[in-house]
Design a protein around this motif. Structure first.
Motif, PDB file in Angstrom:
ATOM      1  N   SER A  25       0.857  -1.173   0.000  1.00 44.85           N
ATOM      2  CA  SER A  25       0.000   0.000   0.000  1.00 44.85           C
ATOM      3  C   SER A  25       0.894   1.224   0.000  1.00 44.85           C
ATOM      4  N   TYR A  26       0.750   2.055  -1.048  1.00 42.85           N
ATOM      5  CA  TYR A  26       1.617   3.235  -1.171  1.00 42.85           C
ATOM      6  C   TYR A  26       0.802   4.403  -1.714  1.00 42.85           C
ATOM      7  N   ASP A  27       0.804   5.472  -0.945  1.00 44.34           N
ATOM      8  CA  ASP A  27       0.159   6.721  -1.341  1.00 44.34           C
ATOM      9  C   ASP A  27      -1.296   6.508  -1.752  1.00 44.34           C
ATOM     10  N   GLY A  28      -1.996   5.653  -0.998  1.00 43.45           N
ATOM     11  CA  GLY A  28      -3.408   5.413  -1.251  1.00 43.45           C
ATOM     12  C   GLY A  28      -3.701   4.352  -2.294  1.00 43.45           C
ATOM     13  N   GLY A  29      -2.691   3.790  -2.938  1.00 41.58           N
ATOM     14  CA  GLY A  29      -2.898   2.749  -3.941  1.00 41.58           C
ATOM     15  C   GLY A  29      -2.406   1.405  -3.462  1.00 41.58           C
ATOM     16  N   LEU A  30      -2.969   0.337  -4.059  1.00 39.80           N
ATOM     17  CA  LEU A  30      -2.583  -1.025  -3.717  1.00 39.80           C
ATOM     18  C   LEU A  30      -1.809  -1.635  -4.880  1.00 39.80           C
TER      19      LEU A  30
ATOM     20  N   GLU B 278      11.030   1.137  -9.861  1.00 37.62           N
ATOM     21  CA  GLU B 278      11.302   1.804  -8.589  1.00 37.62           C
ATOM     22  C   GLU B 278      10.668   3.188  -8.525  1.00 37.62           C
ATOM     23  N   THR B 279      10.477   3.816  -9.688  1.00 38.17           N
ATOM     24  CA  THR B 279       9.878   5.151  -9.700  1.00 38.17           C
ATOM     25  C   THR B 279       8.436   5.139  -9.221  1.00 38.17           C
ATOM     26  N   THR B 280       7.776   3.985  -9.252  1.00 43.22           N
ATOM     27  CA  THR B 280       6.403   3.899  -8.766  1.00 43.22           C
ATOM     28  C   THR B 280       6.315   4.262  -7.293  1.00 43.22           C
ATOM     29  N   PHE B 281       7.375   3.968  -6.562  1.00 43.51           N
ATOM     30  CA  PHE B 281       7.382   4.206  -5.116  1.00 43.51           C
ATOM     31  C   PHE B 281       8.307   5.364  -4.741  1.00 43.51           C
ATOM     32  N   GLY B 282       8.540   6.265  -5.693  1.00 43.64           N
ATOM     33  CA  GLY B 282       9.333   7.457  -5.399  1.00 43.64           C
ATOM     34  C   GLY B 282      10.816   7.281  -5.583  1.00 43.64           C
ATOM     35  N   GLY B 283      11.255   6.206  -6.203  1.00 45.69           N
ATOM     36  CA  GLY B 283      12.674   5.979  -6.431  1.00 45.69           C
ATOM     37  C   GLY B 283      13.187   6.700  -7.653  1.00 45.69           C
TER      38      GLY B 283
ATOM     39  N   GLU C  59      13.672  -3.275  -6.073  1.00 42.55           N
ATOM     40  CA  GLU C  59      14.324  -4.208  -5.164  1.00 42.55           C
ATOM     41  C   GLU C  59      13.738  -3.964  -3.779  1.00 42.55           C
ATOM     42  N   TYR C  60      12.740  -4.770  -3.427  1.00 41.62           N
ATOM     43  CA  TYR C  60      11.970  -4.512  -2.208  1.00 41.62           C
ATOM     44  C   TYR C  60      12.762  -4.793  -0.939  1.00 41.62           C
ATOM     45  N   ARG C  61      13.827  -5.564  -1.038  1.00 41.17           N
ATOM     46  CA  ARG C  61      14.636  -5.845   0.141  1.00 41.17           C
ATOM     47  C   ARG C  61      15.637  -4.729   0.425  1.00 41.17           C
ATOM     48  N   ASP C  62      15.766  -3.777  -0.486  1.00 42.36           N
ATOM     49  CA  ASP C  62      16.663  -2.651  -0.280  1.00 42.36           C
ATOM     50  C   ASP C  62      16.089  -1.749   0.820  1.00 42.36           C
ATOM     51  N   SER C  63      16.916  -1.428   1.786  1.00 40.38           N
ATOM     52  CA  SER C  63      16.457  -0.596   2.903  1.00 40.38           C
ATOM     53  C   SER C  63      15.991   0.775   2.437  1.00 40.38           C
ATOM     54  N   PHE C  64      16.606   1.314   1.375  1.00 41.47           N
ATOM     55  CA  PHE C  64      16.184   2.617   0.850  1.00 41.47           C
ATOM     56  C   PHE C  64      14.760   2.544   0.297  1.00 41.47           C
ATOM     57  N   VAL C  65      14.476   1.490  -0.479  1.00 43.60           N
ATOM     58  CA  VAL C  65      13.130   1.321  -1.034  1.00 43.60           C
ATOM     59  C   VAL C  65      12.118   1.064   0.075  1.00 43.60           C
ATOM     60  N   GLN C  66      12.482   0.281   1.051  1.00 42.91           N
ATOM     61  CA  GLN C  66      11.575   0.035   2.167  1.00 42.91           C
ATOM     62  C   GLN C  66      11.252   1.323   2.910  1.00 42.91           C
ATOM     63  N   GLY C  67      12.253   2.202   3.052  1.00 43.81           N
ATOM     64  CA  GLY C  67      11.986   3.477   3.704  1.00 43.81           C
ATOM     65  C   GLY C  67      11.032   4.336   2.898  1.00 43.81           C
ATOM     66  N   LEU C  68      11.176   4.341   1.558  1.00 45.82           N
ATOM     67  CA  LEU C  68      10.258   5.111   0.722  1.00 45.82           C
ATOM     68  C   LEU C  68       8.820   4.611   0.851  1.00 45.82           C
ATOM     69  N   ILE C  69       8.657   3.286   0.849  1.00 50.86           N
ATOM     70  CA  ILE C  69       7.306   2.730   0.929  1.00 50.86           C
ATOM     71  C   ILE C  69       6.705   2.951   2.303  1.00 50.86           C
TER      72      ILE C  69
ATOM     73  N   GLU D 174       7.159   5.316   4.308  1.00 51.92           N
ATOM     74  CA  GLU D 174       6.793   6.711   4.559  1.00 51.92           C
ATOM     75  C   GLU D 174       5.348   6.995   4.184  1.00 51.92           C
ATOM     76  N   LYS D 175       4.851   6.340   3.117  1.00 51.91           N
ATOM     77  CA  LYS D 175       3.502   6.616   2.634  1.00 51.91           C
ATOM     78  C   LYS D 175       2.618   5.370   2.580  1.00 51.91           C
ATOM     79  N   GLY D 176       3.039   4.298   3.229  1.00 49.81           N
ATOM     80  CA  GLY D 176       2.213   3.099   3.165  1.00 49.81           C
ATOM     81  C   GLY D 176       2.792   1.983   4.013  1.00 49.81           C
ATOM     82  N   TRP D 177       2.554   0.752   3.579  1.00 50.08           N
ATOM     83  CA  TRP D 177       2.995  -0.422   4.320  1.00 50.08           C
ATOM     84  C   TRP D 177       3.132  -1.587   3.352  1.00 50.08           C
ATOM     85  N   MET D 178       3.744  -2.665   3.840  1.00 52.33           N
ATOM     86  CA  MET D 178       3.965  -3.871   3.034  1.00 52.33           C
ATOM     87  C   MET D 178       3.600  -5.111   3.848  1.00 52.33           C
TER      88      MET D 178
END
Length: 352
Positions: free
Chosen positions: A60-65, A75-80, A87-97, A99-103
């Protein structure tokens, strides 16, 4: 009431012979419960992507599923910054998600080819709270590879069993029904082919062709179809002289119709009895080729490859033990199921 009605309708639609066979199958408690346990394990492993994956099940990111298991997102879908796959295991990507959602992650956050770069000890590492059965010598999670390897082995065996049964039944039916010179020539060819050293030929073919799922399937099919030929041929040789077959001839029924409708059902009894054991042999053959390094491509989730790693890494006993337990459980369950099927189709056995 609805369940009772469905049970009554099912019982009414089954023939007495089928009901007797089902009753005899259930009477073999070891084979009956082995069947359900094997089906439960297969059912779980069929959804391996939801059990062991390096991608979240739901984001869930920025109101979308988002569903990374089914759809590839950049990666740009989640602000990258990159247009490549996330790469969902990347700590940077996890931080972006976060911030505006959850996994929602699967219970095992590793796929069969995911390398864990955060190991607490050099690979192969011991079992811990992250890698439940440890990792192999490349840092991949053993539990994930067992789940995917179980599914791959069983599906490979089922496909090979089905195709080899179709080819073997067809060859045996043609031999037994028509007989004569055709039967003599085909029987001599089969005897020559079956006398060849199959293991050495499989090794030669595997080394000549690029390894792959369908390539191995074709190579193993060259010999696996011989299992049912003699059984089906004997059934057709016996049944072609029955009175109802002669009566069908006298009425002008064509040979293909007689084979399909009148003789084949009798031969299928022996075929179904042999099929669990053919499945066991197919899985064993795939495991053997993978163990020798002549099977599936490197990196594939293979129980044979895991067994080879256990041999090469004696200091990591969890590799060999895991591979042995997985194969032993799979083959034992299939053997027990085969015994129950054999008892179900044995007219001399009666259930109490």
């Amino acid at each position: 009431m609805a369940s009772i009605r469905r049970g009554i309708i099912t019982k009414m639609t089954l023939s007495p012979l089928t009901q007797r066979r089902l009753k005899q199958f259930r009477a073999n408690k070891r084979g009956y419960w082995s069947f359900w346990l094997f089906m439960a394990l297969l059912g779980v492993c069929l959804f391996a992507e939801f059990l062991a994956n390096d991608k979240p099940i739901l984001v869930s990111y920025d109101g979308g599923l988002y569903f990374p298991t089914f759809i590839t997102y950049p990666e740009t879908t989640f602000g990258g910054d990159f247009e490549t796959e996330t790469e969902y295991r990347d700590s940077f990507v996890q931080g972006l998600i976060n911030e505006k959602g959850w996994m929602i992650w699967p219970p095992i956050p590793f796929s069969y080819d995911t390398i864990n770069y955060d190991l607490r000890s050099p690979a192969p590492s011991k079992p811990d709270d992250v890698n439940w059965i440890g990792t192999d010598d490349q840092g991949r999670d053993v539990m994930a590879r067992v789940i995917y390897g179980f599914r791959l082995s069983v599906l490979f065996g089922l496909i090979l069993t089905f195709i080899s049964s179709v080819v073997g039944v067809a060859a045996g039916a043609v031999q037994g029904y028509y007989g004569g010179r055709l039967d003599l020539v085909m029987q001599r060819c089969i005897e020559v082919w079956s006398s060849l050293p199959s293991l050495y030929i499989l090794i030669i073919f595997s080394s000549m062709f690029v390894p792959g799922f369908w390539t191995l399937l074709f190579i193993l099919l060259l010999f696996s179809w011989l299992t049912l030929v003699d059984v089906v041929r004997a059934e057709f040789l016996r049944a072609r002289n029955f009175d109802y077959v002669r009566a069908a001839h006298a009425l002008g029924v064509s040979n293909p119709v007689i084979i399909w409708r009148h003789v084949l059902p009798n031969a299928m009894v022996a075929t179904i009895t042999y099929m669990p054991f053919i499945l066991t042999g197919s899985i064993t053959a795939l495991t053997s080729l993978d163990f020798l390094g002549l099977g599936l491509p490197p990196g594939s989730p293979s129980l044979g490859e895991l067994l080879a790693q256990g041999k090469n890494n004696l200091q990591a006993p969890w590799l060999g033990i895991t591979a042995f337990v997985s194969l032993a459980m799979m083959l034992t369950l299939l053997t027990f199921v085969g015994e129950a099927v054999r008892d179900a189709f044995d007219p001399r056995k009666t259930s109490t």
